[in-house]
Design an enzyme around this catalytic site. Structure first.
Site, PDB file in Angstrom:
ATOM      1  N   LYS A  78       0.853  -1.184   0.000  1.00  0.00           N
ATOM      2  CA  LYS A  78       0.000   0.000   0.000  1.00  0.00           C
ATOM      3  C   LYS A  78       0.890   1.235   0.000  1.00  0.00           C
ATOM      4  CE  LYS A  78      -1.776   2.789   3.019  1.00  0.00           C
ATOM      5  NZ  LYS A  78      -1.853   4.064   2.239  1.00  0.00           N
ATOM      6  N   GLY A 128      -5.015   3.031  -1.221  1.00  0.00           N
ATOM      7  CA  GLY A 128      -6.082   3.334  -0.283  1.00  0.00           C
ATOM      8  C   GLY A 128      -5.585   4.154   0.885  1.00  0.00           C
ATOM      9  N   GLY A 146      -4.993   4.972   5.059  1.00  0.00           N
ATOM     10  CA  GLY A 146      -4.487   4.215   6.197  1.00  0.00           C
ATOM     11  C   GLY A 146      -5.574   3.441   6.927  1.00  0.00           C
ATOM     12  N   PRO A 147      -6.672   4.095   7.336  1.00  0.00           N
ATOM     13  CA  PRO A 147      -7.719   3.366   8.070  1.00  0.00           C
ATOM     14  C   PRO A 147      -8.398   2.281   7.230  1.00  0.00           C
ATOM     15  CG  PRO A 147      -7.903   5.729   8.447  1.00  0.00           C
ATOM     16  CD  PRO A 147      -6.889   5.552   7.359  1.00  0.00           C
ATOM     17  N   GLY A 172      -4.507   0.260   5.090  1.00  0.00           N
ATOM     18  CA  GLY A 172      -3.317  -0.018   5.891  1.00  0.00           C
ATOM     19  C   GLY A 172      -3.634  -0.717   7.197  1.00  0.00           C
ATOM     20  N   GLU A 217       9.908   1.994  10.472  1.00  0.00           N
ATOM     21  CA  GLU A 217      10.829   3.126  10.353  1.00  0.00           C
ATOM     22  C   GLU A 217       9.967   4.364  10.476  1.00  0.00           C
ATOM     23  OE1 GLU A 217      12.113   6.332   8.948  1.00  0.00           O
ATOM     24  OE2 GLU A 217      12.304   5.333   6.993  1.00  0.00           O
ATOM     25  N   CYS A 229      12.792  11.972   6.992  1.00  0.00           N
ATOM     26  CA  CYS A 229      12.690  11.628   8.412  1.00  0.00           C
ATOM     27  C   CYS A 229      14.028  11.703   9.124  1.00  0.00           C
ATOM     28  CB  CYS A 229      12.078  10.242   8.570  1.00  0.00           C
ATOM     29  SG  CYS A 229      12.798   9.006   7.491  1.00  0.00           S
ATOM     30  N   GLU A 271       8.647  16.900  14.951  1.00  0.00           N
ATOM     31  CA  GLU A 271       9.126  16.717  13.579  1.00  0.00           C
ATOM     32  C   GLU A 271       8.336  17.661  12.677  1.00  0.00           C
ATOM     33  OE1 GLU A 271      10.397  12.964  10.807  1.00  0.00           O
ATOM     34  OE2 GLU A 271       8.462  12.841  11.819  1.00  0.00           O
TER      35      GLU A 271
END
Length: 475
Positions: A170, A201, A203-204, A207, A245, A279, A379
């Protein structure tokens, strides 16, 4: 365009179970340039079932057969290289030169590194009368972010193939077109049906369903720490392996014996690369207190040399950030830096002069930052640098380690032994000494809330491996 509204399941491009389309926005124009199909739990079920069905045969492929497949994938990747670069430039606003030289290049580099690692990888080992066998873990769910789309896709897919796993990918729905091209590459390379599947798609809806699916044996996730926690909690019910990660807030310690002008200038460039959307970016620059003003001046010069603008222009250094949501978050954090008393060296709120459209952020440097300020803790994921003064080396190391994160750290020194000593005391998965070249064979991953597991080369292959001991094998 023909596959943008389809999913890749069991070796075929198929319609989603529920037809829902999502606009993909060009962040340079704020306008949609295509649509993708959004998958659902039913599509995840189909993809996982295909991967599960393909696993018994694919897991028995010899190392040489998997190497041959990876080499075909590399060949197809090279053939689509320019198309990949242009897709990344359009979907996330990366300057076209950067998209070619860094974004698309990262995927190719990981394929090469994985092939070389697999050539030397040992899958069986005798220990007395016991045979230790390294086997593929099974069906893997791979969830990747938008900021380095090909880097993260390939450094999960390639080692999974190398290990003999089957998978469902995904990609981020924010920058999905390069992922669709990659699925076409996997198809063109002759990847067996069901070994690689792509379900776009949210996340909810996709994922999280993948993370909790009972037929998924392992999940490899790259993204925010907040989302990583949700994935891990969801996966816990089925006790599957989770490799993550996550976020970072990396310190860049400039020691007193470093060339300050060079160290600061390179630190600004490194922090602002990819419009600050990395990141492991060195976002906290630690400088000797008695040279703090000098460092601020050097940082201002470096930041103001950065050309922000049209991603298609050859002289553009920084494009927009990826979305309106990211733009608004960065603006809030810049305002927090000012309100909390940091010195605004250059940049600040709003778009750069002359840019009235697109999610462009002014390259921003703050000085006199203390490590308890919001801009030093959170971040930001934009071209925003914080300069923190320190009084001595012990304080610098303490400040560097005083963070929830531990993905990366940086040390600059004119004395290599000195830099090595400091690097040994930093709590981070990667420490970069004197701005080295990128190394695809070094382990990549984090300490603390930056995640677990390691990616790149043989380190990545190990994440997709189970260990079996056949005791009494030798009689």
């Amino acid at each position: 365009m023909s596959n943008h509204l389809k999913l890749f399941i069991d070796g075929r491009w198929v319609e989603p179970a529920i037809p829902v389309a999502l606009d993909v926005i060009n962040p340079a124009t704020e306008e949609p340039f295509t649509q993708i199909a959004l998958g659902s739990s039913e599509d995840v079920d189909r993809a996982v079932a295909a991967a599960k069905s393909a696993f018994p045969a694919f897991s028995l492929w010899s190392k040489q057969e998997r190497l041959t497949l990876l080499r075909r994938i590399l060949s197809e990747y090279k053939a689509r290289y320019e198309e990949i670069a242009r897709a990344v430039s359009r979907e996330m606003g990366a300057p076209i030169a950067f998209a070619r030289d860094s974004q698309a290049a990262a995927g190719k580099a990981h394929l090469i590194a994985t092939i070389e690692a697999l050539e030397d990888f040992v899958f069986t080992e005798r220990r007395g009368t016991t045979m230790v066998v390294r086997e593929p873990i099974g069906v893997c769910a791979l969830i990747t972010p938008w900021n380095w789309p090909l880097n993260q896709i390939v450094c999960k897919v390639a080692p999974a193939i190398a290990a003999g796993c089957t998978m469902v990918l995904k990609p981020s729905e924010i920058a999905p077109v390069s992922g669709i091209i990659f699925a076409e590459i996997m198809e063109a390379a002759g990847t067996p049906a069901g070994v690689f599947n792509l379900v776009n798609g949210t996340g909810p809806d996709v994922g999280q369903v993948m993370a909790g699916h009972p037929d998924v044996d392992m999940i490899s996730f790259t993204g925010s720490t907040r989302a990583g926690v949700i994935v891990a909690k969801t996966a816990a019910d089925t006790v599957k392996r989770v490799a993550q990660e996550l976020g970072g807030k990396s310190a860049n310690i400039i020691l007193p014996d470093a060339d300050l002008e060079h160290a600061v200038s390179e630190g600004v460039v490194s922090c602002f690369g990819n419009s600050g959307q990395s990141c492991d970016a060195p976002t906290r620059m630690l400088v000797p207190a008695d040279r703090h003003d000098e460092a601020m001046a050097a940082a201002r010069r470096a930041a103001e040399r950065m050309q922000v603008g049209d991603p298609q222009a050859s002289d553009t250094d920084l494009g927009p950030v990826v979305s309106e949501q990211q733009y608004e978050k960065i603006q809030r954090l810049i305002e927090a830096g000012t309100k909390e008393g940091a010195t605004l060296v250059t940049g600040g709120s709003g778009r750069p002069e002359g840019l009235n459209r697109g999610y462009y952020v002014r390259p921003t440097v703050f000085g006199n930052v203390s490590n308890d300020m919001t801009i030093a803790r959170e971040e930001i994921f934009g071209p925003v640098l914080s300069i923190l003064p320190y009084n001595d080396e012990e304080q610098a190391i303490a400040i560097a380690n005083d963070t929830l994160y531990g993905l990366a750290a940086y040390v600059q020194s004119g004395d290599l032994e000195h830099a090595r000593d400091v690097a040994a005391r930093l709590r981070a998965g990667s420490v970069y000494v004197n701005y080295p070249d990128w190394d695809t064979r070094a382990p990549f991953g984090g300490y603390k809330q930056s995640g677990n597991g390691r990616e790149y080369a043989d380190w990545g292959i190990h994440d997709f491996i189970e260990i079996k001991g056949i005791v009494g094998y030798g009689g």
